[in-house]
Design a protein around this motif. Structure first.
Motif, PDB file in Angstrom:
ATOM      1  N   LEU A 133     -17.984  17.467  13.932  1.00  0.00           N
ATOM      2  CA  LEU A 133     -17.138  16.486  13.245  1.00  0.00           C
ATOM      3  C   LEU A 133     -17.829  15.885  12.016  1.00  0.00           C
ATOM      4  N   ARG A 157     -14.084  21.167  10.559  1.00  0.00           N
ATOM      5  CA  ARG A 157     -14.371  19.817  11.068  1.00  0.00           C
ATOM      6  C   ARG A 157     -13.296  19.304  12.030  1.00  0.00           C
ATOM      7  N   TRP A 158     -12.019  19.650  11.793  1.00  0.00           N
ATOM      8  CA  TRP A 158     -10.933  19.057  12.567  1.00  0.00           C
ATOM      9  C   TRP A 158     -10.425  19.933  13.712  1.00  0.00           C
TER      10      TRP A 158
END
Length: 198
Positions: free
Chosen positions: A57, A121-122
Motif C-alpha cells: 500500500l 497499490r490498490w
C-alpha cells in the motif's frame, strides 16, 4: 504463434509412480513432524503477508527478504503435503533457505514464485473479491482431491503404483490453490488461470 507465458507461481512434481505398498498406511504418520513445521511456517507466513499488505500500500513492493520467506514457506508446505499424501517415498528435508526460486534440494517437488518488482497499490483491497469464482471451483476440486487421495491409497496398496492421472490431478489442485493464494495474498497481480495444468 506466441508461446504462452507461464504463471508467476509454479508448482510441479517429478516422481516415480512406484510406491511401496505399505507406505500409504504409515507415511502420513511419518509426515507428522513435517506437517507440524509446515503449520508453524503457515502462521509465520500469515504474519508476513499482513506486513506485506502495508508495504504494498505504501511502497508498491514487497521487500525481497519477506517475499523469499513467504515463498519458502509455501515450498516447505508443498514438500510436506506431497510426502504425507504418499506421492513419493523420499522424506523431505528440513530445509529453510528463503528463496523465490526452487533450490532443487528435493528432486520430486518444485515450487517457485516470480518476484514482482512492483505491485498495484490498490489491488490488495479488492483482489479477494475477484477471486470468488476460483474459491467456488476450488471447493469442488477439494472434494475431488479427497476422492483422488482415497483412490490413490487403494491403488497403491493393491498394485504398488500411484495412478498417474490421480497424482497429476492432486498436483493440479495444489497448483490451482497456490496460484489463487499468490494472487489474493499479494505475491502477484496476474489473475490466475482456470486450469490445473502448469
Amino acid at each position: 504463434m506466441a508461446a504462452s507465458i507461464p504463471y508467476p507461481a509454479q508448482v510441479d512434481f517429478h516422481g516415480d509412480a512406484h510406491i511401496t505398498r505399505w507406505r500409504p498406511l504409515v507415511q502420513w504418520l511419518l509426515a507428522i513432524p513435517q506437517l507440524v513445521v509446515a503449520s508453524a511456517l503457515r502462521t509465520v507466513r500469515q504474519i508476513l503477508i499482513l506486513f506485506s499488505l502495508f508495504t504494498v500500500l505504501f511502497t508498491k513492493r514487497i521487500p525481497r527478504s519477506l517475499f523469499d520467506m513467504i515463498t519458502m514457506s509455501y515450498r516447505y508446505e508443498w514438500r510436506a503435503v506431497s510426502y504425507a499424501l504418499f506421492m513419493h517415498e523420499d522424506y523431505p528435508p528440513f530445509d529453510f533457505q528463503p528463496a523465490s526460486n526452487d533450490d532443487g534440494v528435493e528432486p520430486h517437488t518444485t515450487l517457485a514464485i516470480d518476484y514482482p518488482e512492483e505491485l498495484d497499490r490498490w489491488k490488495p483491497l479488492y483482489k479477494w473479491f475477484l477471486a470468488i469464482p476460483h474459491y467456488v471451483v476450488l471447493f469442488f476440486l477439494a472434494i475431488g482431491a479427497v476422492a483422488a487421495t482415497v483412490a490413490g491409497l487403494v491403488a497403491v496398496v493393491i498394485t504398488g503404483e500411484y495412478p498417474r492421472g490421480l497424482r497429476d490431478f492432486l498436483v493440479g489442485v495444489y497448483r490451482w490453490a497456490l496460484r489463487v493464494e499468490a494472487y489474493v495474498l499479494l505475491l502477484t497481480d496476474t489473475y490466475p488461470p482456470f486450469r490445473l495444468a502448469p
